[in-house]
Structure formats: structure tokens, C-alpha cells
Scaffold this active site. Structure first.
Site, PDB file in Angstrom:
ATOM      1  N   LYS A   1      15.588  35.624  18.851  1.00 31.41           N
ATOM      2  CA  LYS A   1      16.214  34.995  19.551  1.00 31.41           C
ATOM      3  C   LYS A   1      17.873  35.030  18.579  1.00 31.41           C
ATOM      4  O   LYS A   1      17.870  35.186  17.404  1.00 31.41           O
ATOM      5  CB  LYS A   1      15.674  33.370  19.323  1.00 31.41           C
ATOM      6  CG  LYS A   1      16.935  32.520  19.524  1.00 31.41           C
ATOM      7  CD  LYS A   1      16.884  31.425  19.681  1.00 31.41           C
ATOM      8  CE  LYS A   1      17.029  30.683  18.669  1.00 31.41           C
ATOM      9  NZ  LYS A   1      18.352  29.998  18.295  1.00 31.41           N
TER      10      LYS A   1
ATOM     11  N   ASP B   1      21.300  32.929  22.889  1.00 30.54           N
ATOM     12  CA  ASP B   1      21.093  31.077  22.444  1.00 30.54           C
ATOM     13  C   ASP B   1      22.388  30.960  22.767  1.00 30.54           C
ATOM     14  O   ASP B   1      22.969  30.698  21.595  1.00 30.54           O
ATOM     15  CB  ASP B   1      19.604  30.634  21.294  1.00 30.54           C
ATOM     16  CG  ASP B   1      19.686  29.097  21.300  1.00 30.54           C
ATOM     17  OD1 ASP B   1      19.803  28.420  22.934  1.00 30.54           O
ATOM     18  OD2 ASP B   1      19.745  29.029  20.423  1.00 30.54           O
ATOM     19  N   LEU B   2      22.617  31.324  23.843  1.00 32.97           N
ATOM     20  CA  LEU B   2      24.783  30.453  23.861  1.00 32.97           C
ATOM     21  C   LEU B   2      24.799  28.716  23.755  1.00 32.97           C
ATOM     22  O   LEU B   2      25.983  28.885  24.097  1.00 32.97           O
ATOM     23  CB  LEU B   2      25.395  31.640  24.069  1.00 32.97           C
ATOM     24  CG  LEU B   2      25.293  33.715  23.810  1.00 32.97           C
ATOM     25  CD1 LEU B   2      26.172  34.400  24.728  1.00 32.97           C
ATOM     26  CD2 LEU B   2      25.348  33.426  22.761  1.00 32.97           C
ATOM     27  N   LYS B   3      23.975  28.744  24.489  1.00 30.34           N
ATOM     28  CA  LYS B   3      23.868  27.026  25.006  1.00 30.34           C
ATOM     29  C   LYS B   3      25.443  26.787  26.016  1.00 30.34           C
ATOM     30  O   LYS B   3      26.061  26.214  25.375  1.00 30.34           O
ATOM     31  CB  LYS B   3      23.816  26.507  23.810  1.00 30.34           C
ATOM     32  CG  LYS B   3      22.366  26.378  23.294  1.00 30.34           C
ATOM     33  CD  LYS B   3      21.941  25.477  22.331  1.00 30.34           C
ATOM     34  CE  LYS B   3      20.255  25.441  21.888  1.00 30.34           C
ATOM     35  NZ  LYS B   3      20.207  25.697  21.091  1.00 30.34           N
ATOM     36  N   LEU B   4      25.373  27.889  26.811  1.00 30.98           N
ATOM     37  CA  LEU B   4      26.780  28.304  27.998  1.00 30.98           C
ATOM     38  C   LEU B   4      27.308  26.270  28.211  1.00 30.98           C
ATOM     39  O   LEU B   4      26.178  26.146  29.090  1.00 30.98           O
ATOM     40  CB  LEU B   4      26.554  29.048  28.433  1.00 30.98           C
ATOM     41  CG  LEU B   4      26.771  30.641  27.582  1.00 30.98           C
ATOM     42  CD1 LEU B   4      26.887  31.633  29.808  1.00 30.98           C
ATOM     43  CD2 LEU B   4      27.898  31.283  27.633  1.00 30.98           C
ATOM     44  N   HIS B   5      28.298  26.200  28.493  1.00 28.89           N
ATOM     45  CA  HIS B   5      28.726  24.424  28.652  1.00 28.89           C
ATOM     46  C   HIS B   5      29.830  24.556  29.464  1.00 28.89           C
ATOM     47  O   HIS B   5      30.530  24.319  28.139  1.00 28.89           O
ATOM     48  CB  HIS B   5      27.914  23.042  28.235  1.00 28.89           C
ATOM     49  CG  HIS B   5      28.000  21.902  28.585  1.00 28.89           C
ATOM     50  ND1 HIS B   5      27.837  20.369  28.277  1.00 28.89           N
ATOM     51  CD2 HIS B   5      28.318  21.679  29.972  1.00 28.89           C
ATOM     52  CE1 HIS B   5      27.536  20.151  28.929  1.00 28.89           C
ATOM     53  NE2 HIS B   5      28.343  20.442  30.095  1.00 28.89           N
TER      54      HIS B   5
ATOM     55  N   GLN C   1      14.070  19.681  10.301  1.00 29.21           N
ATOM     56  CA  GLN C   1      13.554  19.768  11.288  1.00 29.21           C
ATOM     57  C   GLN C   1      12.348  18.386  11.324  1.00 29.21           C
ATOM     58  O   GLN C   1      11.459  18.191  10.279  1.00 29.21           O
ATOM     59  CB  GLN C   1      12.657  20.606  12.442  1.00 29.21           C
ATOM     60  CG  GLN C   1      13.628  22.482  12.517  1.00 29.21           C
ATOM     61  CD  GLN C   1      13.533  22.479  13.982  1.00 29.21           C
ATOM     62  OE1 GLN C   1      13.878  21.932  14.414  1.00 29.21           O
ATOM     63  NE2 GLN C   1      14.035  23.566  14.181  1.00 29.21           N
TER      64      GLN C   1
ATOM     65  N   ARG D   1      12.982  30.304   9.804  1.00 31.64           N
ATOM     66  CA  ARG D   1      12.369  29.521   7.982  1.00 31.64           C
ATOM     67  C   ARG D   1      11.355  29.766   7.810  1.00 31.64           C
ATOM     68  O   ARG D   1      11.192  30.603   6.938  1.00 31.64           O
ATOM     69  CB  ARG D   1      13.231  28.405   7.938  1.00 31.64           C
ATOM     70  CG  ARG D   1      14.624  28.911   8.058  1.00 31.64           C
ATOM     71  CD  ARG D   1      15.261  27.657   7.415  1.00 31.64           C
ATOM     72  NE  ARG D   1      15.284  26.968   8.490  1.00 31.64           N
ATOM     73  CZ  ARG D   1      15.755  25.466   8.841  1.00 31.64           C
ATOM     74  NH1 ARG D   1      15.996  24.965   8.208  1.00 31.64           N
ATOM     75  NH2 ARG D   1      15.145  24.324  10.262  1.00 31.64           N
TER      76      ARG D   1
HETATM   77  O1  C5P Z   1      14.581  27.700  10.908  1.00 37.02           O
HETATM   78  P1  C5P Z   1      13.827  26.885  12.224  1.00 37.02           P
HETATM   79  O2  C5P Z   1      12.522  27.806  12.403  1.00 37.02           O
HETATM   80  O3  C5P Z   1      14.141  26.111  11.871  1.00 37.02           O
HETATM   81  O4  C5P Z   1      14.354  27.897  13.340  1.00 37.02           O
HETATM   82  C1  C5P Z   1      14.573  27.148  14.593  1.00 37.02           C
HETATM   83  C2  C5P Z   1      15.768  27.848  15.753  1.00 37.02           C
HETATM   84  O5  C5P Z   1      15.444  27.285  16.682  1.00 37.02           O
HETATM   85  C3  C5P Z   1      17.006  27.923  15.016  1.00 37.02           C
HETATM   86  O6  C5P Z   1      17.853  28.824  15.286  1.00 37.02           O
HETATM   87  C4  C5P Z   1      17.880  26.333  15.511  1.00 37.02           C
HETATM   88  O7  C5P Z   1      18.926  26.398  15.997  1.00 37.02           O
HETATM   89  C5  C5P Z   1      16.918  26.693  16.990  1.00 37.02           C
HETATM   90  N1  C5P Z   1      17.276  25.270  17.652  1.00 37.02           N
HETATM   91  C6  C5P Z   1      16.214  24.637  17.158  1.00 37.02           C
HETATM   92  N2  C5P Z   1      16.734  23.268  17.601  1.00 37.02           N
HETATM   93  C7  C5P Z   1      17.139  22.779  18.956  1.00 37.02           C
HETATM   94  C8  C5P Z   1      17.181  24.209  20.032  1.00 37.02           C
HETATM   95  C9  C5P Z   1      17.172  25.471  19.191  1.00 37.02           C
HETATM   96  O8  C5P Z   1      16.059  24.460  16.026  1.00 37.02           O
HETATM   97  N3  C5P Z   1      15.939  22.144  19.711  1.00 37.02           N
END
Ligand code: C5P
Length: 233
Positions: free
Chosen positions: A34, A62-66, A187, A208
Site C-alpha cells: 500500500k 491509497d490516495l483517498k481522492l475527494h 491505533q 508498523r
Molecule cells: O502502521 P499501521 O499498521 O498502523 O498502518 C496502517 C496503515 O493504514 C497506515 O498507512 C494508515 O495510514 C492506514 N490507515 C489507517 N486507518 C484508516 C485508514 C488507513 O490506519 N482508517
């Protein structure tokens, strides 16, 4: 040949050489990579091409276009040459915008982001949403799928409700996944990989918990990816 787990590794990294090392170390274990807004803003389409040249794994942009439909259609056409498997747009851009992306990128699976997991109930109410985050996410998922989205990105805790709402043919992709052996970082609402797949996710986005092994080197990263992938295959 090794089977790859349904994991898109989040390449959240501001150094292109390190990003390439991550791809080389993990590509036997994960189905794809991604590349997000940070990567695209720093390295552009040329950076994406350099990653694609290293691997036959799939790419998730994952450019999240809007934006207005015409602009989103143009952006979708511009990245279609990079042949991503998935491209994200915001469902809250509305049906016409999601449809414009789906029409402009017929070979791309448009993946709709519903409610960002960083938003609280209060944030949603401040911007005028009257329903709960879960109800809003389900409604936006249905809107996006009706407009032509082929995938939904949602939090692990929304998978079951969204699966019921959109049916079996739509891919559900979830970030916020944490193996039981790792911490949660920033998270908040997490689920372990096996539980997320059992709940109905088709693909997991993991960053991560895998990439942090890079501090111990290439082989450590390869081993970490293989261990987490093994939970799923
Ligand atoms: O490092 P980690 O596992 O937290 O990365 C999660 C990835 O998913 C990151 O690239 C983050 O930007 C993305 N993401 C997220 N939550 C969302 C949408 C995307 O954590 N709702």
C-alpha cells in the site's frame, strides 16, 4: 512457490531506498504493497513505478481522492497507467464522484473509504453527521457500492455490519490490525489478523507491526513478515 498472505504492507516511509528494501524483504509473504499519500506526494508516479519494477505483488494506491467528479475522474485516469489493483476515494464525495472514478478506471478496483477511524462521534456531529460512526459507515459503504466501488476500507469493528450491507462480492480491506504479539501504536480499535479475516475481511493493511523489525535489519524484517503471514495461511 510460497503462498502469500492477504496482507497489503503499508509502505509509510520517506526514504525510497528503504521502501525498496522493505518490498524486497517482504514480498514472499504479503500479497501487495500500500502506497499512500505521503509516498505519492514525495515520490510521485515515478516512485510507484520503481516499486512496481521490483515485484510482481499487487499495488494499492491509497490516495483517498475527494474532489468534484471531473477532477477525480482525471486523477483516476492519470494513475491508471500505474495499474494499481486498488485506488481509494472518499465515499463522502458522493455517488457522482465515486461513479466518475469507477468509470475513469474500469480496470482498477475503486476502494471507498467510509468514515476515517480517526474521527470520533463528536467530530462527526460537528461536521453535521447525525448518525453514529457505524451507521454512517454502513450508509456510505452502500452508497459507494451502488455507485460502482468494488471495495470498502473500514475499521475491523465495522467489518461484519458492512459485509451484511454490501454482500459477498465486494472486497473489504481493513487497517488497524495488530498481531497479539505487538503493541497497538496509535491505533485505538484494533483486532488481530486471524479475527479480522474471520469477521469477513478479504485483505488486511498492516504497517508498523511488520516494518518496525527493519531496525534489526533485512533478515529480521523478512522473518517478521513471514511470522505474521503464517498466522493467515
Ligand atoms: O502502521 P499501521 O499498521 O498502523 O498502518 C496502517 C496503515 O493504514 C497506515 O498507512 C494508515 O495510514 C492506514 N490507515 C489507517 N486507518 C484508516 C485508514 C488507513 O490506519 N482508517
Amino acid at each position: 512457490m510460497t503462498r502469500r498472505a492477504p496482507i497489503f504492507l503499508a509502505i509509510d516511509c520517506d526514504d525510497l531506498d528503504i521502501a525498496k528494501s522493505w518490498v524486497k524483504a517482504t514480498q514472499e509473504s504479503v500479497c501487495g504493497f500500500k502506497l499512500g499519500l505521503e509516498f505519492f506526494a514525495a515520490f510521485g508516479g515515478e516512485g510507484v513505478r520503481q516499486i512496481a519494477d521490483l515485484t510482481d505483488a499487487e499495488l494499492f494506491l491509497d490516495l483517498k481522492l475527494h474532489d468534484i467528479p471531473n477532477t477525480v475522474a482525471g486523477a483516476t485516469r492519470a494513475v491508471a497507467v500505474l495499474k494499481p489493483r486498488f485506488l481509494t476515494v472518499h465515499s463522502s464525495g458522493g455517488s457522482a464522484m465515486v461513479a466518475a472514478a469507477a468509470i475513469a478506471g474500469p480496470d482498477i478496483n475503486i476502494a471507498a473509504v467510509t468514515i476515517l477511524t480517526s474521527l470520533t462521534s463528536k467530530d462527526l456531529s460537528d461536521i453535521g453527521f447525525e448518525s453514529s460512526p457505524l451507521d454512517s459507515a454502513v450508509r456510505l459503504a452502500q452508497l459507494a457500492v451502488s455507485a460502482g466501488a468494488r471495495a470498502i476500507v473500514c475499521s475491523p469493528l465495522e467489518i461484519a455490519s458492512i459485509r451484511t450491507a454490501v454482500g459477498a462480492d465486494i472486497s473489504i480491506i481493513t487497517p488497524g490490525v495488530r498481531p497479539t504479539s505487538s503493541g497497538s501504536d496509535d491505533q485505538q480499535r484494533t483486532m488481530d489478523p486471524k479475527s479480522a479475516i474471520s469477521a469477513g475481511a478479504d485483505y488486511l493493511v498492516i504497517g508498523r507491526p511488520i516494518t518496525s523489525a527493519w531496525t534489526d535489519g533485512f533478515d529480521a524484517l523478512r522473518a517478521r513478515a513471514a511470522t505474521i503471514a503464517a498466522e493467515l495461511i
